[in-house]
Design a protein around this motif. Structure first.
Motif, PDB file in Angstrom:
ATOM      1  N   ALA A 348      35.013   8.382 -45.309  1.00  5.42           N
ATOM      2  CA  ALA A 348      34.037   7.705 -45.061  1.00  5.42           C
ATOM      3  C   ALA A 348      33.263   8.455 -43.849  1.00  5.42           C
ATOM      4  O   ALA A 348      33.450   9.534 -43.582  1.00  5.42           O
ATOM      5  N   PRO A 349      32.022   8.152 -43.580  1.00 15.30           N
ATOM      6  CA  PRO A 349      31.439   8.914 -42.642  1.00 15.30           C
ATOM      7  C   PRO A 349      31.824   9.077 -41.175  1.00 15.30           C
ATOM      8  O   PRO A 349      32.376   8.077 -40.412  1.00 15.30           O
ATOM      9  N   LEU A 350      31.715  10.186 -40.544  1.00 15.24           N
ATOM     10  CA  LEU A 350      32.069  10.601 -39.374  1.00 15.24           C
ATOM     11  C   LEU A 350      30.955  10.615 -38.263  1.00 15.24           C
ATOM     12  O   LEU A 350      29.932  11.139 -38.685  1.00 15.24           O
ATOM     13  N   SER A 351      31.060   9.824 -37.487  1.00 13.58           N
ATOM     14  CA  SER A 351      29.427   9.769 -36.457  1.00 13.58           C
ATOM     15  C   SER A 351      29.631  11.102 -35.776  1.00 13.58           C
ATOM     16  O   SER A 351      30.561  11.905 -35.426  1.00 13.58           O
ATOM     17  N   ALA A 352      28.038  11.601 -35.543  1.00 19.06           N
ATOM     18  CA  ALA A 352      27.741  12.771 -34.888  1.00 19.06           C
ATOM     19  C   ALA A 352      28.454  12.998 -33.390  1.00 19.06           C
ATOM     20  O   ALA A 352      28.849  13.828 -32.862  1.00 19.06           O
ATOM     21  N   ASP A 353      28.664  11.433 -32.648  1.00 17.35           N
ATOM     22  CA  ASP A 353      28.831  11.493 -31.291  1.00 17.35           C
ATOM     23  C   ASP A 353      30.553  11.989 -31.480  1.00 17.35           C
ATOM     24  O   ASP A 353      30.895  12.433 -30.513  1.00 17.35           O
ATOM     25  N   ALA A 468      19.874   0.811 -43.674  1.00 15.63           N
ATOM     26  CA  ALA A 468      21.237   1.576 -43.941  1.00 15.63           C
ATOM     27  C   ALA A 468      22.017   1.113 -42.898  1.00 15.63           C
ATOM     28  O   ALA A 468      22.082   1.784 -41.908  1.00 15.63           O
ATOM     29  N   PRO A 469      23.043   0.402 -43.089  1.00 16.13           N
ATOM     30  CA  PRO A 469      24.026  -0.287 -42.257  1.00 16.13           C
ATOM     31  C   PRO A 469      24.883   0.718 -41.400  1.00 16.13           C
ATOM     32  O   PRO A 469      25.212   1.000 -40.502  1.00 16.13           O
ATOM     33  N   GLN A 470      25.423   1.643 -42.509  1.00 17.62           N
ATOM     34  CA  GLN A 470      26.675   2.702 -42.232  1.00 17.62           C
ATOM     35  C   GLN A 470      26.468   3.504 -41.022  1.00 17.62           C
ATOM     36  O   GLN A 470      27.236   3.609 -40.263  1.00 17.62           O
ATOM     37  N   PRO A 471      25.259   4.195 -41.016  1.00 13.86           N
ATOM     38  CA  PRO A 471      24.831   5.171 -40.037  1.00 13.86           C
ATOM     39  C   PRO A 471      24.693   4.350 -38.435  1.00 13.86           C
ATOM     40  O   PRO A 471      25.173   4.883 -37.302  1.00 13.86           O
ATOM     41  N   ILE A 472      24.214   3.386 -38.496  1.00 14.78           N
ATOM     42  CA  ILE A 472      24.080   2.246 -37.272  1.00 14.78           C
ATOM     43  C   ILE A 472      25.596   1.780 -37.074  1.00 14.78           C
ATOM     44  O   ILE A 472      25.751   1.810 -35.426  1.00 14.78           O
ATOM     45  N   GLU A 473      26.358   1.502 -37.852  1.00 13.58           N
ATOM     46  CA  GLU A 473      27.746   0.833 -37.407  1.00 13.58           C
ATOM     47  C   GLU A 473      28.292   2.028 -36.694  1.00 13.58           C
ATOM     48  O   GLU A 473      29.188   1.947 -35.997  1.00 13.58           O
ATOM     49  N   ALA A 474      28.211   3.233 -37.317  1.00 10.50           N
ATOM     50  CA  ALA A 474      29.066   4.287 -36.850  1.00 10.50           C
ATOM     51  C   ALA A 474      28.636   4.560 -35.326  1.00 10.50           C
ATOM     52  O   ALA A 474      29.345   5.025 -34.609  1.00 10.50           O
ATOM     53  N   ARG A 475      27.019   4.474 -34.910  1.00  8.29           N
ATOM     54  CA  ARG A 475      26.943   4.781 -33.811  1.00  8.29           C
ATOM     55  C   ARG A 475      27.492   3.566 -32.703  1.00  8.29           C
ATOM     56  O   ARG A 475      27.644   3.930 -31.613  1.00  8.29           O
ATOM     57  N   LEU A 476      27.438   2.425 -33.215  1.00  9.07           N
ATOM     58  CA  LEU A 476      28.047   1.346 -32.449  1.00  9.07           C
ATOM     59  C   LEU A 476      29.494   1.729 -32.206  1.00  9.07           C
ATOM     60  O   LEU A 476      30.009   1.502 -31.088  1.00  9.07           O
TER      61      LEU A 476
END
Length: 619
Positions: A348-353, A468-476
């Protein structure tokens, strides 16, 4: 020339002959398992299965938690030219039954008595299943059940009478033979059995080892489900091919303790693992004395600044960076054994933070991208060229293009043979020589791939805007207060969010601030709590386009779970199930006049829980 997966194992045993090819925890401590003993274990199980009728091409289910015997059973099945059908230990009996029936399994290997009971219940009335082998002692009156020791004992007798029987059997397996049927997680539809050959996976292993340097001096800690293609390829076959010692965690809850004792140099994990580690470290950093909190904040800040400079290719370090690392980073690394060279993130995507946090702690993490159908790796970041938000460039021998709709297309020797008994799905996925991933992405000028979302997960608002929901969800989810977040808003006037709080952190904060917390409902209704989450959403909204901003949110009183069907075994959100389960909640976020989507007829909604009393707030 592609090797078979059993040949990877046998070549490693022959080349390295390690005194500790595997490590497993026992009541007496960590038991080293020499390479030659492991080969004998595989040979005995393989020959025992053959003596009980398992032949080349037979499908053999493997229902077990990650452990040494999982690896032995898998290699034994592969040595016979049979096909391993992994099933997640967390799956329910109906889910197990669906796999058994679709794959047409002849035999099954299970771990515990509980898994044996589940499999036998799931297999009731399914013809063809002739043999069931529990790894642990599990008395059963079912005539199909033979214990692990019975199977291994029968194989050991054959092996003793003919020392070459096993090697001759393994030598008949060909690279183009199907090695495994892996059923997809079903996030976008019904699960399908991807047929992966020995060559599919073996070439993927070889390509990845051209990108990531591993060797016999390394030690890995395996704790993800081996039923998932990522851990099986990266955490097992690739480690074996490089001669790495594999230690099996006692269970998921014991990973922290096991890491302290095993002292791994590499781990493979999904983003949720890294997120939880970060949350624990931040929680500890915020809970010390006033001086300790200030030191932690300073050290973390210096570490993050150093990580950002590294990502920007400005790699100068000064004495303050070294001091910050001694005070914070080194202490964090010591909690996972102190020898970790790097981690690998996938699934799954890993957030930059989160990525920046681990680099701040002195732990490089390289993110990759792939799917079950591609064995699995398509792209992988290179150590020294890590880029937040990117999954790196394609690995050797794999080609990637971006289709007309932004869809990622790929081809190469790692792409599956097709879906088991599903020609229509195979034709849909494999078109014009390319595998259609269903993911949306783009390349940067350096040839690095960025995944922007799932094609079918894109939210199209009532105004026609695509979100695109996934990048926003990852930031949350980088917030210490948020465990899970799911964006909604398809065919709605604006985007909203379902938020599962990180309850341990939230309840501790509530006690410190004197907020009412007699029950979760009372806690989530507190003005202070809702102000806290409003601030988190404002933080995330600050970096979004106006049509992407989250206008309303609901706080949920329980975590999403696999048991309820809301999460896959790899902890991906099944959006369709969440939409069905929380249909009323979502409707309330938009009011009585908001446009409602037509009901999904593919599956009935899950029954509501009396414990679910979400709190809605407008931003």
């Amino acid at each position: 020339m592609a090797r078979t997966l059993i040949r990877i194992f046998l070549d490693t045993v022959s080349e390295h002959r390690k005194d500790a090819q595997f490590l497993r925890r026992t009541p007496a401590g960590w038991e080293p398992i020499p390479a030659m003993r492991a080969q004998d274990d595989v040979a005995h199980v393989a020959l025992g299965l053959r003596a009980h009728g398992v032949q080349s091409g037979d499908r053999v289910a493997l229902l077990a938690e990650t452990r040494y015997e999982w690896a032995v059973a898998d290699l034994a099945i592969l040595a016979l030219g049979a096909i391993t059908v992994p099933i997640y230990a967390t799956q329910t009996a109906p889910q197990v039954r669906a796999v058994l029936a679709d794959a047409g399994v002849r035999a099954a290997v299970v771990s515990t008595p509980a898994q044996l009971d589940k499999l036998l219940a799931a297999a009731a009335g399914i013809p063809g299943l002739a043999l069931v082998v529990p790894m642990d002692d599990a008395p059963s009156a079912d005539p199909r059940v033979r214990s692990w020791n019975q199977i291994a004992g029968r194989g050991a007798f054959t092996h003793g009478a003919d020392a070459f029987a096993f090697l001759e059997q393994a030598g008949r397996v060909q690279p183009d033979d199907v090695a495994t049927l892996i059923y997809t997680s079903g996030t976008t539809g019904e699960p399908k059995g991807a047929m992966l050959t020995h060559a599919n996976i073996a070439t993927n292993v070889a390509s990845c080892l051209q990108v990531v340097a591993l060797g016999p001096e390394d030690r890995s800690l395996s704790f993800l489900p081996l039923s998932h293609v990522f851990e099986r390829m990266a955490g097992m076959y690739a480690m074996l091919a490089a001669g790495v010692t594999i230690a099996y965690a006692h269970n998921v809850e014991s990973v922290a303790r096991d890491a302290m004792e095993v002292r791994p140099t590499i781990i493979t994990a999904v983003p949720r693992f890294y997120e939880k580690v970060m949350a624990r470290v931040l929680e500890r950093g915020h809970s010390g004395s006033s001086l300790e909190r200030r030191v932690f904040a300073w050290g973390l800040g210096r570490g993050r600044a150093r990580a950002r400079a590294y990502f920007a290719r400005r790699r100068r370090e000064g004495p303050l960076d070294a001091l910050a690392d001694r005070l914070v980073g080194a202490r964090v690394r010591a909690q996972i054994g102190g020898r970790l060279r790097f981690g690998v993130s996938g699934g799954a995507p890993l957030s930059a933070d989160v990525l920046e946090f681990f680099f701040a702690m002195g732990i490089p993490v390289i993110e990759g991208y792939g799917l079950t159908e591609t064995s699995p790796v398509i792209c992988l970041n290179r150590l020294g060229d890590e880029t937040p938000g990117s999954v790196g460039a394609p690995i050797p021998d794999v080609s990637v293009e971006i289709g007309p709709e932004g869809e990622i297309l790929t081809r190469g020797p790692c792409v599956m043979k097709g879906y088991w008994h599903n020609e229509a799905a195979t034709r849909e996925a494999l078109r014009d020589g390319w595998f259609h991933t269903g993911d949306v992405g783009r390349f940067d000028s350096q040839g690095r791939l960025y995944i922007t979302d799932r094609l079918k997960d894109l939210i199209v608002t009532a105004g026609g805007k695509k979100v695109a929901p996934q990048p926003i969800e990852a930031r949350l989810k980088t917030s210490r207060w948020i465990n899970e977040a799911v964006l909604v808003g398809d065919r709605r006037p604006y985007v909203s969010a379902l938020i599962v709080p990180e309850f341990a952190a939230l309840e501790a904060e509530a006690r410190a601030r004197g907020w009412p917390a007699g029950s979760r409902q009372e806690l989530l209704s507190s003005p202070g709590v809702n102000a806290l989450y409003e601030a988190e959403l404002e933080r995330v909204n600050g970096g979004l386009a106006p049509f992407e901003t989250i206008k309303r949110f609901a706080l949920l009183e329980r975590e999403l779970s696999q048991d309820s069907g809301e999460l896959t075994p790899t902890l991906k959100v099944r959006r369709r199930i969440v939409d069905e389960r929380y249909a009323q909640v979502i409707g309330e976020l938009y009011g009585p006049h908001a446009h409602a989507a037509p009901p999904d007829l593919a599956a009935p909604p899950a029954p509501p829980s009396s414990a679910e009393h979400p709190v809605q707030r407008a931003m």
